[in-house]
Design an enzyme around this catalytic site. Sequence first.
Site, short mmCIF file in Angstrom:
data_model
loop_
_atom_site.label_atom_id
_atom_site.label_comp_id
_atom_site.label_asym_id
_atom_site.label_seq_id
_atom_site.Cartn_x
_atom_site.Cartn_y
_atom_site.Cartn_z
CB SER A 145 -86.32 22.99 -54.87
OG SER A 145 -86.50 23.54 -56.16
CE1 TYR A 158 -83.32 19.11 -57.14
CE2 TYR A 158 -85.22 20.43 -57.78
CZ TYR A 158 -84.05 20.28 -57.07
OH TYR A 158 -83.61 21.31 -56.26
#
Length: 261
Positions: A145, A158
């Site tokens: 990401s 995350y």
Amino acid sequence: MYTDLKDKVVVITGGSTGLGRAMAVRFGQEEAKVVINYYNNEEEALDAKKEVEEAGGQAIIVQGDVTKEEDVVNLVQTAIKEFGTLDVMINNAGVENPVPSHELSLDNWNKVIDTNLTGAFLGSREAIKYFVENDIKGNVINMSSVHEMIPWPLFVHYAASKGGMKLMTETLALEYAPKGIRVNNIGPGAMNTPINAEKFADPVQRADVESMIPMGYIGKPEEVAAVAAFLASSQASYVTGITLFADGGMTKYPSFQAGRG
């Protein structure tokens, strides 16, 4: 299209929806043999399988929880048993949820780390083990990401999982490069996926996100799938240990775009 991907065996975790499904369909278009892992929605997985087959590929579905070692072992072994080999392992399964860090429970932390990071490690390990034992110059692609480099308040679990994935991928790439095994990350930015559908349906929230993207629009899953196909192909034969961002420039400090600073 990449002709060398025809008949390659590609395993995709979390392959029944979102980015995983888009990648499955793209590899179907490449006439690959696709193994779609799914967590609990069999109907969704069967729909993805049908879409892959209609695109020109072959596909099977395998239920499994990537946080469970035995499920990941079974996934890889099922792919090998069904199609005779393994060429590409894509560790895509992931979860996220916003929580103020001082209120984040250990269970919530563990769920995200176990799914996003440990699951990717298990998939990488099992694929690489097979590649090494069979002298295969295989390919591992991990779905990272932009938040492997951009801090993300309310998502510390995350961001930590993706930051860890960055160095995991780089370490595996360095360790196994002498054997011709390539390991890379894809770093998506904001994407039009089901997990974001409600947020992006709100014009205000959508405009806010688009303002952080120099290219000015939210990405399509197919644009990430195209990156995966490239990394899996022989056209990327000299590429290993990188994160290839598909983010419309989000990681390039968009606040400076107009010459500010």
